[in-house]
Design a protein around this motif. Structure first.
Motif, PDB file in Angstrom:
ATOM      1  N   GLU A 105      70.872 169.779  26.709  1.00 20.63           N
ATOM      2  CA  GLU A 105      70.812 171.230  26.741  1.00 20.63           C
ATOM      3  C   GLU A 105      71.333 171.721  25.399  1.00 20.63           C
ATOM      4  OE1 GLU A 105      72.474 175.057  29.347  1.00 20.63           O
ATOM      5  OE2 GLU A 105      73.183 173.024  29.773  1.00 20.63           O
ATOM      6  N   LEU A 106      70.577 172.576  24.732  1.00 25.40           N
ATOM      7  CA  LEU A 106      70.907 173.053  23.395  1.00 25.40           C
ATOM      8  C   LEU A 106      71.084 174.562  23.429  1.00 25.40           C
ATOM      9  CD1 LEU A 106      71.064 172.376  20.266  1.00 25.40           C
ATOM     10  CD2 LEU A 106      68.621 172.989  20.212  1.00 25.40           C
ATOM     11  N   LEU A 107      72.189 175.025  22.856  1.00 26.36           N
ATOM     12  CA  LEU A 107      72.445 176.449  22.675  1.00 26.36           C
ATOM     13  C   LEU A 107      72.477 176.735  21.178  1.00 26.36           C
ATOM     14  CD1 LEU A 107      75.448 176.845  25.174  1.00 26.36           C
ATOM     15  CD2 LEU A 107      73.017 177.188  25.678  1.00 26.36           C
ATOM     16  N   VAL A 108      71.801 177.784  20.750  1.00 30.86           N
ATOM     17  CA  VAL A 108      71.802 178.124  19.325  1.00 30.86           C
ATOM     18  C   VAL A 108      71.460 179.594  19.147  1.00 30.86           C
ATOM     19  CG1 VAL A 108      69.392 177.373  19.075  1.00 30.86           C
ATOM     20  CG2 VAL A 108      70.844 177.540  17.051  1.00 30.86           C
ATOM     21  N   GLU A 109      72.096 180.223  18.175  1.00 31.06           N
ATOM     22  CA  GLU A 109      71.786 181.598  17.809  1.00 31.06           C
ATOM     23  C   GLU A 109      71.175 181.617  16.410  1.00 31.06           C
ATOM     24  OE1 GLU A 109      75.352 183.867  18.129  1.00 31.06           O
ATOM     25  OE2 GLU A 109      75.397 183.779  20.315  1.00 31.06           O
ATOM     26  N   TYR A 110      70.228 182.523  16.196  1.00 30.97           N
ATOM     27  CA  TYR A 110      69.587 182.637  14.886  1.00 30.97           C
ATOM     28  C   TYR A 110      69.271 184.096  14.587  1.00 30.97           C
ATOM     29  CZ  TYR A 110      65.102 183.459  17.176  1.00 30.97           C
ATOM     30  OH  TYR A 110      64.087 184.007  17.932  1.00 30.97           O
ATOM     31  N   LYS A 111      69.106 184.376  13.306  1.00 31.55           N
ATOM     32  CA  LYS A 111      68.750 185.719  12.850  1.00 31.55           C
ATOM     33  C   LYS A 111      67.735 185.584  11.730  1.00 31.55           C
ATOM     34  CE  LYS A 111      71.982 188.107  10.722  1.00 31.55           C
ATOM     35  NZ  LYS A 111      73.165 188.968  10.501  1.00 31.55           N
ATOM     36  N   THR A 112      66.641 186.322  11.821  1.00 32.89           N
ATOM     37  CA  THR A 112      65.569 186.218  10.839  1.00 32.89           C
ATOM     38  C   THR A 112      65.388 187.528  10.078  1.00 32.89           C
ATOM     39  OG1 THR A 112      63.860 186.938  12.400  1.00 32.89           O
ATOM     40  CG2 THR A 112      64.326 184.583  12.300  1.00 32.89           C
ATOM     41  N   VAL A 113      64.479 187.477   9.127  1.00 37.17           N
ATOM     42  CA  VAL A 113      64.075 188.651   8.357  1.00 37.17           C
ATOM     43  C   VAL A 113      62.553 188.734   8.420  1.00 37.17           C
ATOM     44  CG1 VAL A 113      66.053 188.508   6.800  1.00 37.17           C
ATOM     45  CG2 VAL A 113      63.947 187.285   6.219  1.00 37.17           C
ATOM     46  N   PHE A 177      69.013 181.158  21.866  1.00 41.79           N
ATOM     47  CA  PHE A 177      68.181 180.218  22.608  1.00 41.79           C
ATOM     48  C   PHE A 177      69.035 179.385  23.554  1.00 41.79           C
ATOM     49  CE2 PHE A 177      64.584 179.937  19.359  1.00 41.79           C
ATOM     50  CZ  PHE A 177      63.609 180.355  20.259  1.00 41.79           C
ATOM     51  N   ARG A 178      68.461 179.075  24.671  1.00 40.76           N
ATOM     52  CA  ARG A 178      68.986 178.052  25.565  1.00 40.76           C
ATOM     53  C   ARG A 178      67.813 177.140  25.893  1.00 40.76           C
ATOM     54  NH1 ARG A 178      71.468 179.018  31.600  1.00 40.76           N
ATOM     55  NH2 ARG A 178      72.346 176.936  31.902  1.00 40.76           N
ATOM     56  N   ILE A 179      67.859 175.917  25.387  1.00 42.21           N
ATOM     57  CA  ILE A 179      66.735 174.982  25.482  1.00 42.21           C
ATOM     58  C   ILE A 179      67.195 173.744  26.238  1.00 42.21           C
ATOM     59  CG2 ILE A 179      65.099 173.569  24.175  1.00 42.21           C
ATOM     60  CD1 ILE A 179      65.621 175.545  21.797  1.00 42.21           C
ATOM     61  N   THR A 180      66.467 173.389  27.276  1.00 48.64           N
ATOM     62  CA  THR A 180      66.776 172.192  28.029  1.00 48.64           C
ATOM     63  C   THR A 180      65.588 171.245  27.965  1.00 48.64           C
ATOM     64  OG1 THR A 180      68.143 173.488  29.541  1.00 48.64           O
ATOM     65  CG2 THR A 180      67.554 171.279  30.238  1.00 48.64           C
ATOM     66  N   MET A 181      65.875 169.971  27.680  1.00 47.46           N
ATOM     67  CA  MET A 181      64.826 168.958  27.597  1.00 47.46           C
ATOM     68  C   MET A 181      65.240 167.748  28.418  1.00 47.46           C
ATOM     69  SD  MET A 181      63.076 167.262  24.221  1.00 47.46           S
ATOM     70  CE  MET A 181      61.390 166.639  24.376  1.00 47.46           C
ATOM     71  N   VAL A 182      64.411 167.406  29.396  1.00 48.08           N
ATOM     72  CA  VAL A 182      64.622 166.212  30.216  1.00 48.08           C
ATOM     73  C   VAL A 182      63.296 165.466  30.263  1.00 48.08           C
ATOM     74  CG1 VAL A 182      65.225 165.303  32.488  1.00 48.08           C
ATOM     75  CG2 VAL A 182      66.418 167.316  31.593  1.00 48.08           C
TER      76      VAL A 182
END
Length: 253
Positions: A105-113, A177-182
């Protein structure tokens, strides 16, 4: 190759019943998670682009270490740390975790332009898509009007390729984002909205070319591999990058 479709889907459904996590302090991992970014340095990362994972997976330990050390010289030309944020300038190489992961399970924050184009590679494969969703971004014909979070390198028309809803925040605001991969099954929440619901991720590197998957291949994904933060356009900023390993047999780790 037989895939774990139903067990994986059931496992992810159970995992996602957990209430969304709230950051207590920037870049400090919540309980059960490990921080991939320490908020100060590029430690824990090396550099790799959109190249087949076989090129590094086949190396022995000494050769892989040498490749990684050389790549760390390169990533410092295009990446920096500023105010507790990872800043990418839109050029290869992409930040790539030292550690390889199976189910997670991956948690990440991002900001774009505006005009930014980016993504998150899972087990070394593209990608959970991030881009400029506005008409001015110039990529509506590619599906940008539907927003970020989809498995854009999946076969056209397949489940998960396009996000279920447009969930991007305005430029200048942080997205989460909250990304889960199984197994090969991926679920994605963007800003707490479900955008990919238990979709099989296709393996980009099994493509015959850049537009057509081999007729009998929609995967499988490699069993393990790194997480990569891609920038392929203008500046993208990242923070609060956390991962939790999942034991597919136990539903936890």
């Amino acid at each position: 190759m037989q895939h774990r479709v139903f067990p994986a889907a059931a496992l992810i459904a159970a995992l996602l019943c957990v209430a969304p996590f709230a950051h207590a302090q920037q870049n400090q991992a919540p309980e059960g998670f490990t921080a991939l970014f320490d908020g100060k340095t590029l430690d824990g990362w090396w550099g790799w682009g959109t190249k087949h994972y076989d090129e590094y997976m086949k190396l022995d330990a000494a050769a892989l270490k040498a490749l990684q050390e050389q790549s760390r010289i390169e990533i410092r030309k295009h990446w920096r740390v500023e105010n507790g944020e990872l800043v990418g300038y839109g050029k290869e190489l992409f930040l790539t975790t030292n550690e390889f992961y199976e189910d997670f399970e991956l948690l990440v924050e991002y900001k774009t332009v505006p005009t930014a184009d980016s993504g998150i590679y899972l087990r070394g494969c593209p990608q959970v898509q991030i881009w400029d969703w506005t008409k001015a971004g110039g990529k509506w014909e590619l599906g940008a009007d539907k927003g970020s979070g989809g498995l854009w390198n999946n076969k056209k028309g397949s489940k998960g390729r396009d996000p279920l809803v447009l969930a991007d925040k305005p430029f200048g605001e942080w997205n989460s984002f909250r990304i889960t991969m199984v197994g090969d099954i991926v679920t994605v929440y963007l800003n707490d909205k479900l955008v990919v619901d238990h979709a099989r991720m296709h393996n980009f590197f099994l493509r015959e070319d850049q537009t057509q998957l081999l007729a009998d291949q929609e995967g499988p994904m490699p069993k393990r591999g790194p997480i990569q933060l891609q920038t392929y356009g203008d500046e993208v900023r990242w923070r609060n990058v956390f991962i939790r390993k999942i034991d597919a047999k136990k539903g936890n780790n």
